[in-house]
Every structure is written in C-alpha cells, then in structure tokens.
Scaffold this active site. Structure first.
Site, PDB file in Angstrom:
ATOM      1  N   ARG A  98       0.604  14.410  -2.220  1.00 15.72           N
ATOM      2  CA  ARG A  98      -0.235  14.870  -3.330  1.00 15.72           C
ATOM      3  C   ARG A  98      -1.551  15.423  -2.783  1.00 15.72           C
ATOM      4  O   ARG A  98      -1.868  15.290  -1.603  1.00 15.72           O
ATOM      5  CB  ARG A  98      -0.528  13.714  -4.291  1.00 15.72           C
ATOM      6  CG  ARG A  98      -1.273  12.564  -3.650  1.00 15.72           C
ATOM      7  CD  ARG A  98      -1.919  11.622  -4.645  1.00 15.72           C
ATOM      8  NE  ARG A  98      -2.412  10.417  -4.001  1.00 15.72           N
ATOM      9  CZ  ARG A  98      -3.520  10.320  -3.297  1.00 15.72           C
ATOM     10  NH1 ARG A  98      -4.271  11.389  -3.105  1.00 15.72           N
ATOM     11  NH2 ARG A  98      -3.885   9.168  -2.755  1.00 15.72           N
ATOM     12  N   ILE A 102      -7.732   9.126  -0.167  1.00 14.84           N
ATOM     13  CA  ILE A 102      -7.143   7.788  -0.210  1.00 14.84           C
ATOM     14  C   ILE A 102      -7.427   7.120  -1.556  1.00 14.84           C
ATOM     15  O   ILE A 102      -8.519   7.286  -2.125  1.00 14.84           O
ATOM     16  CB  ILE A 102      -7.697   6.903   0.937  1.00 14.84           C
ATOM     17  CG1 ILE A 102      -6.907   5.605   1.071  1.00 14.84           C
ATOM     18  CG2 ILE A 102      -9.191   6.644   0.763  1.00 14.84           C
ATOM     19  CD1 ILE A 102      -5.559   5.761   1.708  1.00 14.84           C
ATOM     20  N   GLY A 184       0.033  12.025 -10.373  1.00 18.40           N
ATOM     21  CA  GLY A 184      -0.663  12.050 -11.654  1.00 18.40           C
ATOM     22  C   GLY A 184      -1.993  11.324 -11.602  1.00 18.40           C
ATOM     23  O   GLY A 184      -2.880  11.687 -10.840  1.00 18.40           O
ATOM     24  N   CYS A 202     -11.098   7.770  -2.684  1.00 20.88           N
ATOM     25  CA  CYS A 202     -11.024   9.224  -2.841  1.00 20.88           C
ATOM     26  C   CYS A 202     -11.937   9.948  -1.851  1.00 20.88           C
ATOM     27  O   CYS A 202     -12.280  11.118  -2.051  1.00 20.88           O
ATOM     28  CB  CYS A 202     -11.351   9.641  -4.274  1.00 20.88           C
ATOM     29  SG  CYS A 202     -10.240   8.907  -5.500  1.00 20.88           S
TER      30      CYS A 202
END
Length: 245
Positions: A98, A102, A184, A202
């Site tokens: 994706r 992280i 998602g 992130c």
C-alpha cells in the site's frame, strides 16, 4: 446503475490471510477488466447490457491481531522497537504494497478494506481518499467529536488547530491497480495506544495518535461505530450494500 458492494464483517483475524484475500479479489477484478478491454467491452456497463460481467466490489470490516505494516514508500527505521521486543509482545510485521509508511493494527481498532472498481464510481484517487476520510469525520461527529483533515497529511485528526498537539484518530493507506482499490483505513476506537510507541506512526514524529475512547473518556461500543461507518460510506459512495453475514 447503482454499484453493488458485498459487505464482509470478518471479526478478529490475523493480518496475512486477510491481506491475501484482498490480493486475490484485486487480481480477479483486474484480470476481468483486462479481458473486457481485449474483447472491446471497456467502458460498457450493465446499464447498456445487464448480462455483462463487471468486477465485483467488496468491503471488509476486520479487527486485526497485533501487527505492524510498512507501506512500499515507508522507512524501516520508523520501526523503533527491536525484533526481539516485537516478538515478546506478539506483534507481527509485514512490509506490504500500500501507500504510506508504518502503522499499527490491533484489538480495539476498526480496519476497513474496500476492494472497489472505481470505474463503477469515479476515477479520482484523491476524491476516493477524501470520501473515506469523510465517513470517519461524520462518524466522529455522531459522538460530538470534531475531527478534520490537515493540509498535506493523510488521515483524520482531532485538535487540528493546535499544531503539534493535533492527534491522528484514523490512518489511511491504499493501493490502486487499474482503478481497483485495496487496503483502506484504520480507525482507533478502544485501541491500546501504547503499541504506537513501537513505531513513528505514519512516519510523522511531531504529532501524536489518539482513539475515540481516549477523546471521549469512556469505552466505545465498537458495533455501534461500525453501524455508523457503514451507513456513512453507503451514503457517500451511493452503493447498494449486500450483506454476506
């Protein structure tokens, strides 16, 4: 014609089997689209010929066992815990395909995986991401919590006007191949936020994470939140939901 989406509530599951299931559904959808193009059917839908096969759309709700996932553009150094520490805590780790960096998934978190053929909805990945965020924002509003976006940062946040005090309540990361999506969002409900200390969430080190439970100061009825999210997603995307449970 209103796109049809099959809804699967998977309960608590380890990460890898659900990831593989998404991969299989995406591959099936992409293979069908390639076959349609070769047959000269690209751009034709059931409103013109109801007998035509279109890729199936699916929506998974799942609560994962403890796991870290690293996006394809992520930095492994954002996993700050040692492999031994992860093993001791029973936290799995997967580099995956994706977008994003992280993140952590685990109990008390609602993870939503739409496997959608966006050509049945709209071909705009930015709009798609904003639609997912909007469902979360509207759900937070159901609980009297104001959640918003932050310019230049993916996800849903609270206290967005407080700079470094802003906290992420939901993370997003998707893959899109020939306009078919997978992965998602992860929405923190009753999540144990200490697990985020294992990573730089992130890849953003100057802002924290939060959960609906922490913001409201009480445990959250997770089934109730799922109902709200499902309703808002259905309203936003305008699909016809087919429950498989």
């Amino acid at each position: 014609m209103q796109p049809q989406v099959y809804f699967h509530n998977l309960g608590r599951q380890p990460y890898e089997p659900v990831w593989r299931q998404q991969e299989a559904l995406l591959k099936s959808a992409v293979d069908l689209k390639i076959a349609r193009r070769r047959a000269g059917l690209e751009g034709t839908d059931r409103s013109e010929d109801p007998a035509l096969d279109l890729p199936e759309n699916h929506l998974f709700f799942v609560e994962h066992q403890h796991v870290l996932t690293l996006g394809k553009s992520g930095n492994e150094e954002h996993v700050v815990a040692s492999p031994e520490r992860l093993s001791d805590l029973g936290v799995a780790y997967y580099p995956i395909n994706r977008g994003g960096d992280i993140t952590y998934h685990g109990p008390g978190q609602l993870v939503c995986y739409p496997i959608l053929d966006l050509e049945q909805f709209f071909t705009d990945i930015g709009k798609y991401m904003r639609c997912l965020e909007e469902a979360i924002i509207k759900t937070c509003s159901e609980y009297g919590l104001e959640a918003k976006r932050i310019e230049g940062l993916t996800g849903v946040w609270v206290d967005t006007n407080k700079g470094a005090e802003a906290r992420k309540i939901a993370a997003l990361g998707v893959k899109c191949s020939r306009w078919v999506t997978m992965h998602g969002f992860a929405f923190n409900l009753n999540t144990d936020l200490d697990f985020f200390d294992l990573i730089v969430p992130c890849g953003i080190g100057d802002r924290g994470v939060t959960s609906l439970a922490r913001e409201l100061g009480r445990p959250i009825d997770e089934a109730e939140v799922q109902t709200h999210i499902l309703r808002h997603l259905t309203e936003i995307f305008g699909w016809k939901l087919v429950r498989t449970d």
